[in-house]
Enzyme design. Structure first.
Site, short mmCIF file in Angstrom:
data_model
loop_
_atom_site.label_atom_id
_atom_site.label_comp_id
_atom_site.label_asym_id
_atom_site.label_seq_id
_atom_site.Cartn_x
_atom_site.Cartn_y
_atom_site.Cartn_z
N CYS A 269 -29.66 5.16 -10.34
CA CYS A 269 -31.12 4.98 -10.30
C CYS A 269 -31.71 4.97 -8.90
CB CYS A 269 -31.53 3.73 -11.07
SG CYS A 269 -31.05 2.18 -10.30
N HIS A 297 -32.84 -2.07 -11.23
CA HIS A 297 -33.23 -0.70 -11.54
C HIS A 297 -34.25 -0.26 -10.51
CE1 HIS A 297 -33.88 2.96 -13.63
NE2 HIS A 297 -35.12 2.69 -13.94
N ASP A 320 -40.54 7.33 -13.17
CA ASP A 320 -39.11 7.02 -13.15
C ASP A 320 -38.28 8.28 -13.37
OD1 ASP A 320 -36.60 5.95 -13.32
OD2 ASP A 320 -37.15 4.33 -14.68
#
Length: 651
Positions: A269, A297, A320
Site C-alpha cells: 500500500c 494502510h 486509493d
C-alpha cells in the site's frame, strides 16, 4: 487588409518560461507549461515587420491523436489586443519590428498533455501542458504558497508506517522532476484502457483532475491494465523484490518504462500511494500520502474543486491506488471528498462507502472451539482509523489529520454522521464493563535484538472472587494481518483475583525465539484470552507491537554545493546478538544522485555491537533543501531506512 507574418525562426525562451511556470526542475531544454498562465516566445521574421492592426497570425493548439474542438482537444485563435487568461489567447507585446515578442496563454481548463501549436499556415512548436495549482481559474488551485511548495514542488517526503501506538517515519524520494519521469507519467495516461479504447474522449477527459485522479488510481496497480506495480502480500517475492526494497518512485517508474509497460514486482500500500503521489505532483495536482491502521494502510489525497458538490466538499479528495475492490468494474478508488467521509455522505462519487469503511470499520474477534462452534468474543469500534497521518508542511514531523475524516468519538456530530452512513454498530451505546477487564501493557524498550517483557493486566471490578484461565500468546504478523509463527506462549489454568484486585502476568519475548519468525514489518501480535470459570464468559485483548530498527547515522563530508563531489559517511550499529552478513548500504535523493541508486557493500561481517560503516560519494546537480534517503540491508536486518536533510548551496 491583414497581412500574415513571414516567420523565419523562433525562440521558445524555455529557461525563462519553465522557471516562471515552476517546471524548470524538469529541465530547460524543452517547453513545459502550466495552463492558465502566460508564456512568451520570440518570433524572428524573414521579411517585413509586425504592424499593429495590419499584421495577422492564426494559431491552432492540438493535443492527442484525434483532436476535435468539441472535445476541447483543439483550439483555434488569433491575435488579440491583450491576453485573456480565461481562454486560449495570444498578443504581441513588442513594438513594431522584425522581432516579435509573443505572449500566449492556454485555457485554465485545457486538457493536460503533449501539444502541438501551429503558427500561421505551417510553423509548428511543441510543448507539454500541466495542471496549474497557482492559477485561480484551475480546478486544482491552492492558495497557500507553503502548501504548494510541499504538495507540488517537494521531491521527497515522509511516510508513516508501523502502528498507531508507534508510528515510524519512513523517508521516500518522490523524484517527480527527475530526468524522464514526466514523460513516463504521460505514458501512463496513454496506456490506460480508456485511452486505448477511445483516445479522443480520454484526452478530452484530461482537462478534469477528477478524471485524471481516477485514471491514476487504476493505473498505479496492474490488476486490470498495463499498470505500474504488481502487489504481493504473502509468501516470498520471487521474480521481483520486497516492497521494502524501494526507497523512492524513480526506480519503479523507470523500470516500468524500460520493461515496455510490464508491471514492476512488487508493491504494497505505501508503495502504491507513494508512486501515485509522484505522478500527481509531476502532472501538477497537489498531492500528499496518508497513513493509518491496517495494521496500517496508505492512500493519497489530491487537491481539487468538485463543481458537482457544494463548496464545503472542495479541497482534499481521497484516492486509493492499492487494488482492493472494483469500482465501476475497475480496481480503483476515488477521488471522494474527505469532508464527505467526515459527514457520512456516502452517496458522493467516487467510492465514498469504501473510504468510510477504511477509517470507521469495526474489528470483530470470533472464537472457534474444538467442536467447530463459534462465538463472538469482542467488537472494537474505535480500533480502525486512529492517527491518520501525513507529513507536516515544511517539516518532517507527523501531522495528525484524523479530525478531517471523523468527528470526536462520542460527539453529537459523530452520531449524526453515523446516522447518515447507517453505521448501526457505532450508534450503540458502549456500556462500561463492570466485570472482569483485560488489557495488554508494554514497555518502551522493544527493540529488535532485545529480550523484553509484555504484560497481560487483569482487573476484577466485581464484588466476588474470580477464578479464570488466562492464555497469553504471541506470533509474528505482517502489516496486512497475515499471521506467522509463535513467538512466545503462556497458559495459566488458575488465575485468582479478589474483588478490586489487579494482576499483571508477564510474557517474556526472547530474540532467540522471535528473531527467526519476524517478517520484514517487525510486527508481533499479542493476544490474551481470559475465560471466567463462573459463567464461561470469554474476553479477548489484542495488540500489535512494532520492534524498532537501529538508527542510521549519516554525516556529510565536504561543502554541500551544486556540482561539488560530496561523501555520505553512513553508520549503523548492529543491535543483534549475532553477526550481520552481506551488509549493503544504498542511497538516493532527488538532485543529489542524478536519479540513480548508489550502493556500497561491506567486505566483511559485522559482529554484535559493532558498527557497519561506509562512505558513498555523490554530486548534487541542483541547489536547495534535499533529502538523502538511505537503506541498509543484510541477512538479519532487512531494509532499515534512514535519511539526512542536506542544504545544497549554489555554485
Amino acid at each position: 487588409m491583414s497581412e500574415a507574418l513571414d516567420i523565419e525562426r523562433w525562440n521558445l525562451e524555455c529557461e525563462f518560461n519553465n522557471t516562471d511556470h515552476r517546471t524548470d526542475l524538469n529541465g530547460v531544454d524543452r517547453l513545459i507549461l502550466r495552463r492558465g498562465q502566460v508564456f512568451t516566445i520570440s518570433l524572428y521574421l524573414r521579411s517585413g515587420t509586425f504592424q499593429p492592426g495590419v499584421s495577422s497570425l492564426e494559431f491552432v493548439a492540438e493535443t492527442g491523436p484525434q483532436p476535435y474542438e468539441q472535445y476541447g482537444t483543439r483550439a483555434s485563435f488569433g491575435l488579440s489586443a491583450s491576453i485573456d487568461t480565461s481562454r486560449w489567447s495570444a498578443a504581441v507585446t513588442s513594438p513594431p519590428g522584425d522581432m516579435v515578442a509573443l505572449s500566449l496563454c492556454a485555457a485554465p481548463d485545457a486538457p493536460i498533455g503533449r501539444y502541438t501549436l501551429t503558427l500561421g499556415p505551417s510553423e509548428r512548436i511543441e510543448f507539454i501542458l500541466l495542471f496549474n495549482p497557482w492559477c485561480p481559474g484551475d480546478a486544482v488551485y491552492m492558495e497557500n504558497e507553503q502548501s504548494l511548495e510541499e504538495y507540488v514542488l517537494s521531491q521527497d517526503g515522509i511516510i508513516f508506517r508501523g502502528s498507531f501506538k508507534l508510528p515510524i517515519s519512513t523517508p521516500w524520494n518522490f523524484g517527480q522532476f527527475e530526468s524522464g519521469i514526466l514523460d513516463t507519467c504521460l505514458q501512463i495516461l496513454d496506456m490506460n484502457p480508456k485511452c486505448l479504447r477511445n483516445p479522443g474522449k480520454d484526452c478530452s477527459g484530461r482537462r478534469n483532475p477528477i478524471y485524471v485522479s481516477r485514471v491514476l488510481s487504476a493505473m498505479v496497480n496492474c490488476n486490470d491494465d498495463k499498470g505500474v506495480l504488481l502487489g504481493k502480500w504473502t509468501d516470498g517475492y520471487e521474480g521481483g523484490v520486497s516492497p521494502l526494497f524501494w526507497k523512492g518512485s524513480v526506480e519503479i517508474l523507470r523500470n516500468w518504462d524500460k520493461q515496455a509497460c510490464q508491471p514492476v514486482r512488487y508493491g504494497q500500500c505505501w508503495v502504491f500511494a507513494a508512486v501515485a503521489c509522484t505522478i500527481s505532483r509531476a502532472l501538477g495536482i497537489p498531492c500528499r500520502s496518508k497513513e493509518m491502521i491496517w495494521n496500517y494502510h496508505c492512500w493519497v489525497e489530491n487537491w481539487m474543486s468538485r463543481p458537482e458538490f457544494k463548496s464545503d466538499f472542495h479541497g482534499w479528495q481521497a484516492s486509493d491506488p492499492t487494488p482492493q475492490e472494483k469500482s465501476e468494474g475497475v480496481f480503483c478508488c476515488g477521488p471522494t471528498p474527505v469532508r464527505a467521509i467526515k459527514e457520512g455522505e456516502l452517496t458522493f462519487k467516487y467510492d465514498a462507502p469504501f473510504v468510510f469503511a477504511e477509517v470507521n470499520a469495526d474489528v470483530v474477534n470470533i472464537m472457534k472451539k474444538k467442536d467447530g462452534s463459534t462465538s463472538k468474543v469482542t467488537t472494537y469500534t474505535t480500533f480502525v482509523g486512529q492517527k491518520i497521518s501525513t507529513k507536516r508542511v515544511g517539516s518532517d514531523a507527523r501531522e495528525d489529520v484524523t479530525h478531517l475524516y471523523k468527528y470526536p468519538e462520542g460527539s453529537d456530530e459523530e452520531r449524526e454522521a453515523f446516522k447518515k452512513a447507517n453505521h448501526q454498530n457505532k450508534l450503540l451505546q458502549q456500556q462500561q464493563n463492570e466485570g472482569l477487564q483485560i488489557a495488554i501493557k508494554v514497555t518502551s524498550d522493544m527493540r529488535k535484538g532485545c529480550d523484553f517483557d509484555v504484560f497481560a493486566v487483569v482487573t476484577n471490578n466485581t464484588q466476588s472472587d474470580k477464578k479464570c484461565r488466562l492464555v497469553f500468546g504471541s506470533c509474528a504478523v505482517s502489516y496486512s494481518g497475515h499471521m506467522g509463527n509463535n513467538c512466545g506462549f503462556k497458559d495459566l489454568l488458575n488465575v485468582e483475583l479478589s474483588p478490586g484486585a489487579e494482576r499483571r502476568v508477564p510474557l517474556r519475548l526472547n530474540y532467540s525465539k522471535y528473531g527467526e519468525q519476524l517478517t520484514e514489518d517487525n510486527l508481533i501480535r499479542l493476544a490474551v484470552l481470559l475465560i471466567d470459570f463462573s459463567n464461561s464468559q470469554a474476553m479477548l485483548a489484542v495488540r500489535n507491537i512494532l520492534l524498532e530498527n537501529p538508527e542510521i547515522k549519516v554525516r556529510i563530508l565536504g561543502e554541500p554545493k551544486e556540482g561539488r563531489k560530496l561523501a555520505a559517511e553512513i553508520t549503523l550499529k548492529n543491535p543483534l546478538p549475532e553477526a550481520l552478513e552481506n551488509c549493503c548500504f544504498s542511497i538516493e535523493g532527488s538532485n543529489l544522485t542524478s536519479g540513480q541508486v548508489l550502493s556500497e557493500r561491506l567486505g566483511s561481517s559485522v559482529g554484535p555491537g559493532e558498527d557497519a560503516k561506509v562512505k558513498i560519494y555523490f554530486t548534487p546537480n541542483h541547489s536547495g533543501l534535499r533529502k538523502l534517503v538511505v537503506d541498509f540491508d543484510s541477512n538479519k536486518l532487512c531494509h532499515v531506512k534512514g535519511y539526512r536533510n542536506v542544504i545544497i548551496g549554489k555554485k
